[in-house]
Design an enzyme around this catalytic site. Structure first.
Site, mmCIF file in Angstrom:
data_model
loop_
_atom_site.group_PDB
_atom_site.id
_atom_site.type_symbol
_atom_site.label_atom_id
_atom_site.label_comp_id
_atom_site.label_asym_id
_atom_site.label_seq_id
_atom_site.Cartn_x
_atom_site.Cartn_y
_atom_site.Cartn_z
ATOM 1 N N ARG A 239 -4.447 2.981 10.184
ATOM 2 C CA ARG A 239 -5.848 2.746 9.868
ATOM 3 C C ARG A 239 -6.341 1.598 10.740
ATOM 4 O O ARG A 239 -5.605 0.611 10.956
ATOM 5 C CB ARG A 239 -6.016 2.343 8.390
ATOM 6 C CG ARG A 239 -5.971 3.488 7.420
ATOM 7 C CD ARG A 239 -7.169 4.435 7.579
ATOM 8 N NE ARG A 239 -7.114 5.569 6.668
ATOM 9 C CZ ARG A 239 -6.522 6.733 6.937
ATOM 10 N NH1 ARG A 239 -5.933 6.930 8.107
ATOM 11 N NH2 ARG A 239 -6.533 7.707 6.045
ATOM 12 N N GLU A 268 -15.567 4.080 11.546
ATOM 13 C CA GLU A 268 -15.446 5.368 12.248
ATOM 14 C C GLU A 268 -16.703 6.200 12.080
ATOM 15 O O GLU A 268 -17.174 6.332 10.938
ATOM 16 C CB GLU A 268 -14.231 6.126 11.727
ATOM 17 C CG GLU A 268 -12.931 5.423 12.105
ATOM 18 C CD GLU A 268 -11.671 6.170 11.671
ATOM 19 O OE1 GLU A 268 -11.788 7.267 11.095
ATOM 20 O OE2 GLU A 268 -10.585 5.650 11.921
ATOM 21 N N HIS A 287 -9.579 9.793 15.606
ATOM 22 C CA HIS A 287 -8.862 10.044 14.341
ATOM 23 C C HIS A 287 -8.331 11.486 14.295
ATOM 24 O O HIS A 287 -8.686 12.277 13.421
ATOM 25 C CB HIS A 287 -9.779 9.767 13.139
ATOM 26 C CG HIS A 287 -9.007 9.494 11.869
ATOM 27 N ND1 HIS A 287 -9.452 8.631 10.892
ATOM 28 C CD2 HIS A 287 -7.823 9.959 11.411
ATOM 29 C CE1 HIS A 287 -8.587 8.591 9.895
ATOM 30 N NE2 HIS A 287 -7.578 9.397 10.189
HETATM 31 N N1 LIG Z 1 -4.273 9.020 12.045
HETATM 32 C C1 LIG Z 1 -4.111 9.939 11.124
HETATM 33 O O1 LIG Z 1 -4.733 10.991 11.165
HETATM 34 C C2 LIG Z 1 -3.139 9.710 9.998
HETATM 35 C C3 LIG Z 1 -2.389 10.789 9.500
HETATM 36 C C4 LIG Z 1 -1.496 10.545 8.446
HETATM 37 C C5 LIG Z 1 -1.381 9.267 7.929
HETATM 38 N N2 LIG Z 1 -2.147 8.254 8.427
HETATM 39 C C6 LIG Z 1 -2.034 6.877 7.915
HETATM 40 O O2 LIG Z 1 -0.666 6.529 7.938
HETATM 41 C C7 LIG Z 1 -0.310 5.902 6.724
HETATM 42 C C8 LIG Z 1 1.132 6.182 6.441
HETATM 43 O O3 LIG Z 1 1.331 7.551 6.092
HETATM 44 P P1 LIG Z 1 2.723 8.035 5.479
HETATM 45 O O4 LIG Z 1 2.559 9.466 5.134
HETATM 46 O O5 LIG Z 1 3.848 7.645 6.359
HETATM 47 O O6 LIG Z 1 2.741 7.159 4.149
HETATM 48 P P2 LIG Z 1 4.025 6.618 3.390
HETATM 49 O O7 LIG Z 1 3.523 6.130 2.066
HETATM 50 O O8 LIG Z 1 5.106 7.633 3.408
HETATM 51 O O9 LIG Z 1 4.504 5.369 4.269
HETATM 52 C C9 LIG Z 1 3.883 4.134 4.295
HETATM 53 C C10 LIG Z 1 4.950 3.082 4.461
HETATM 54 O O10 LIG Z 1 4.345 1.825 4.703
HETATM 55 C C11 LIG Z 1 5.083 0.847 4.022
HETATM 56 N N3 LIG Z 1 4.289 -0.371 3.825
HETATM 57 C C12 LIG Z 1 3.343 -0.620 2.885
HETATM 58 N N4 LIG Z 1 2.872 -1.874 3.020
HETATM 59 C C13 LIG Z 1 3.534 -2.430 4.056
HETATM 60 C C14 LIG Z 1 3.501 -3.710 4.673
HETATM 61 N N5 LIG Z 1 2.692 -4.678 4.215
HETATM 62 N N6 LIG Z 1 4.337 -3.924 5.724
HETATM 63 C C15 LIG Z 1 5.169 -2.956 6.167
HETATM 64 N N7 LIG Z 1 5.249 -1.732 5.609
HETATM 65 C C16 LIG Z 1 4.433 -1.473 4.583
HETATM 66 C C17 LIG Z 1 5.475 1.541 2.724
HETATM 67 O O11 LIG Z 1 6.570 0.901 2.108
HETATM 68 C C18 LIG Z 1 5.833 2.927 3.224
HETATM 69 O O12 LIG Z 1 7.189 3.000 3.604
HETATM 70 C C19 LIG Z 1 -1.274 6.488 5.693
HETATM 71 O O13 LIG Z 1 -1.506 5.576 4.620
HETATM 72 C C20 LIG Z 1 -2.530 6.740 6.487
HETATM 73 O O14 LIG Z 1 -3.382 5.620 6.375
HETATM 74 C C21 LIG Z 1 -3.012 8.452 9.458
HETATM 75 O O1 LIG Z 2 -4.607 9.623 5.968
HETATM 76 C C1 LIG Z 2 -4.590 10.719 6.510
HETATM 77 O O2 LIG Z 2 -4.057 11.716 5.993
HETATM 78 C C2 LIG Z 2 -5.165 10.862 7.873
HETATM 79 O O3 LIG Z 2 -5.793 9.713 8.275
HETATM 80 C C3 LIG Z 2 -5.985 12.075 8.053
HETATM 81 O O4 LIG Z 2 -7.335 11.848 7.815
HETATM 82 P P1 LIG Z 2 -8.340 13.073 7.964
HETATM 83 O O5 LIG Z 2 -8.087 13.953 6.799
HETATM 84 O O6 LIG Z 2 -9.712 12.479 7.915
HETATM 85 O O7 LIG Z 2 -8.033 13.734 9.254
#
Ligand SMILES: NC(=O)c1ccc[n+]([C@@H]2O[C@H](COP(=O)([O-])OP(=O)(O)OC[C@H]3O[C@@H](n4cnc5c(N)ncnc54)[C@H](O)[C@@H]3O)[C@@H](O)[C@H]2O)c1
Ligand SMILES: O=C(O)[C@H](O)COP(=O)(O)O
Length: 551
Positions: A239, A268, A287
């Site tokens: 994020r 965004e 994104h």
């Molecule tokens: N760009 C995109 O389209 C996209 C897609 C999927 C996920 N994401 C983002 O990625 C993040 C992670 O997704 P995920 O499925 O791996 O989630 P997840 O919950 O499996 O993993 C998140 C990890 O971060 C760790 N964490 C939390 N706070 C922390 C800190 N202060 N320092 C270090 N580690 C910390 C947690 O312990 C966990 O292991 C989501 O929350 C989302 O915001 C973005």
């Molecule tokens: O947190 C997520 O799953 C990703 O950031 C995806 O976001 P989106 O659904 O807007 O593509």
């Protein structure tokens, strides 16, 4: 709910067709994209569920505008930082997400950005295209060699470098797995769990994968950039808010950060003049982490199933603001859940005035080990039973603890471990309310508390104790409790008064302290007796007190 009793689901951002098809089998589906915050607030009062991705802010105002109709918010993706979870919980609205379907897509995008950044792919591509564009415009020679910048876009190799994966959850793990193949060094896979400071100070590349929370907001800031190796490269598909974007611009300009590849931004889409977007050492994507065909179909199905399940009253396994109870545990606990709620309703109705309830103790007797019995659901349902008869608040698993706290009701739990077979999850549940007076003095136990106790018999909840008196009445319909002098003919007398007014008795049970002394008669009735019938029961000479309880 609409006239045809189908729930209405508002889909506020584009969702894969397979998910929409699933929703349409069960609900009226309103796909309205690009709603303004005001439009969303207006529409929401007509909706039972809302599905969003990351662009829609589901704010407190949305929950307040729903007028209590909104039962579930489905986040078609992982990050739930765009949903006000506190407000959702206060309004008893379940929030579910789709935590697994886009993991690989996000990891692949992270790797794409990592390798593209290291080799300047986006910048070089833009440069060549800009060069050819000027050729066509100017009708000069065939190639503009000024844009064929082979020396400018010399990259860095990944082999032998250290990659710090920050946020080692689902996406982080998949990134590390793939990066291992690229870097081929044990400590590049992120399995060395090191401190935050060590990670940022030793890494050649940083890949961010933590959720945006108060703890991670602007976690990469001036102070932390100053601890990094000069020339570090940063990938962010988590994020935008986890980076202080102004600080990153400063770190890029100072050469501390050589390059950044960003899929996400604090705002965004970012404004046109955003310095990071314009920076020549920054690669950006809009994104796109979760945006593969496969991930979007998967996410749509995952969220549609969760939302339909929640609307059907099932507990979702991807709930983010309610205790998770696996389906098999839920099936087993079902009759005890009903028992807990009914005991709560009975106990509070036994309190004179009801509103003075502040201290409640729930005691579970069970042969199961404490870690083999999850009582959160039971506690929530006892709370529901306690609060709903004395307020207009709708209480459910989501808001039970919050509502109790808000009303200053302290609920403590005790487990009594019994010998015997742990086959049944529970032997009994007891609900005690301290520091109150009772409308039915016999409900006060020796410890001075209003006390009721129950068991599950043949799958049905039974009231088995009131105060110090043992009874046995199935908790269906309503109940009349009478304390009387134990003497022959009482059951017949009360039964015939009820019969005269066509009130059907479903169950009767008498508990006494000793023969011919005091007894409590618990009478289950299908209908609510009229005031005059209740008065006649109260006028029976042997009846010392009685109370009607609505279940
Ligand atoms: N760009 C995109 O389209 C996209 C897609 C999927 C996920 N994401 C983002 O990625 C993040 C992670 O997704 P995920 O499925 O791996 O989630 P997840 O919950 O499996 O993993 C998140 C990890 O971060 C760790 N964490 C939390 N706070 C922390 C800190 N202060 N320092 C270090 N580690 C910390 C947690 O312990 C966990 O292991 C989501 O929350 C989302 O915001 C973005
Ligand atoms: O947190 C997520 O799953 C990703 O950031 C995806 O976001 P989106 O659904 O807007 O593509």
């Amino acid at each position: 709910m609409s006239m045809d009793a189908k729930p209405t689901v508002l889909v506020a951002e584009k969702l894969g067709q397979a998910g929409l098809d699933l929703l349409k089998d069960f609900a009226n589906v309103d796909c309205s994209y690009n709603l303004s915050p005001e439009e969303l607030c207006t529409k929401i009062s007509l909706c039972d569920a809302l599905i969003v991705r990351s662009a829609t802010k589901v704010s407190r105002e949305v929950f307040e505008s729903s007028g209590g109709r909104l039962k579930v918010v489905g986040r078609a993706g992982v990050g739930i930082d765009n949903v006000d979870l506190g407000a959702a919980t206060e309004h008893g609205c379940l929030v579910v997400n789709a935590p697994t379907a886009n993991t690989v897509a996000a990891a692949e995008h992270g790797i794409a950005l990592l390798t593209a950044m290291a080799r300047n792919v986006a910048q070089a591509d833009a440069s060549i295209k800009a060069g050819l564009y000027s050729v066509q415009l100017l009708y000069v020679c065939r190639l503009n060699f000024g844009k064929w910048l082979r020396n400018k876009y010399v990259g860095v190799s990944l082999v032998g470098k250290t990659l710090a994966v920050m946020g080692f959850g689902k996406v982080g793990t998949e990134v590390a797995r793939r990066a291992k193949g690229l870097a081929d060094r044990a400590h590049a896979i992120g399995v060395d769990l090191v401190s935050f400071d060590e990670a940022i100070s030793t890494a050649d590349f940083l890949s961010l994968h933590m959720p945006l929370t108060p703890a991670t907001s602007k976690i990469l800031n001036d102070e932390n950039f100053s601890k990094m190796k000069k020339g570090v490269r940063i990938v962010n598909v988590a994020r935008g808010g986890v980076i202080d974007e102004d600080a990153l611009v400063r770190a890029l300009d100072a050469g501390i950060v050589a390059q950044a590849a960003l899929d996400v931004f604090t705002v965004e889409p970012p404004p046109q003049d955003n310095k990071l977007v314009q920076h020549e050492n920054v690669t950006v994507t809009p994104h796109l982490g979760a945006s593969t065909m496969e991930a979007q179909e998967g996410v749509a199905i995952e969220i549609a199933e969760a939302v339909v399940g929640a609307l059907r009253g099932e507990l979702a396994s991807t709930a983010v603001n309610a205790p998770m109870v696996p389906a098999e545990v839920l099936t087993e606990l079902k009759p005890y859940v009903t028992l807990g709620e009914k005991l709560g309703r009975l106990a509070v109705q036994l309190v004179a005035g009801g509103s003075g309830v502040k201290s409640v103790k729930v005691t579970y007797t069970s042969a199961r080990a404490p870690d083999d019995l999850d009582t959160r659901l039971l506690r929530a349902m006892v709370t529901k039973g306690l609060i709903e008869p004395i307020s207009s608040v709708f209480v459910n698993l989501v808001n039970a603890d919050f509502t109790a706290k808000q009303r200053g009701i302290r609920i403590t739990e005790e487990r009594v471990i019994l010998d015997g077979s742990p086959e049944k999850p529970l032997q009994s549940i007891q609900v005690q309310i301290a520091n109150v007076e009772s409308r039915f003095a016999s409900a006060i136990s020796e410890s001075g508390k209003v006390s009721v106790e129950g068991k599950v018999k043949d799958g049905l909840p039974h009231l088995t104790k009131v105060g110090a008196f043992e009874v046995d009445v199935s908790l269906e319909g309503n109940i009349i409790l009478c304390r009387q002098v134990d003497q022959p003919g009482m059951i017949g007398t009360v039964g015939s008064i009820l019969g005269e007014e066509n009130v059907n008795v479903s169950f009767m049970s008498v508990g006494r302290t000793a023969p011919r002394k005091q007894a409590i008669m618990a009478i289950g009735v299908d209908e609510q007796p009229s005031k005059s019938v209740l008065k006649r029961i109260g006028e029976i000479p042997a009846v010392e007190e009685f109370v009607f309880l609505d279940l």
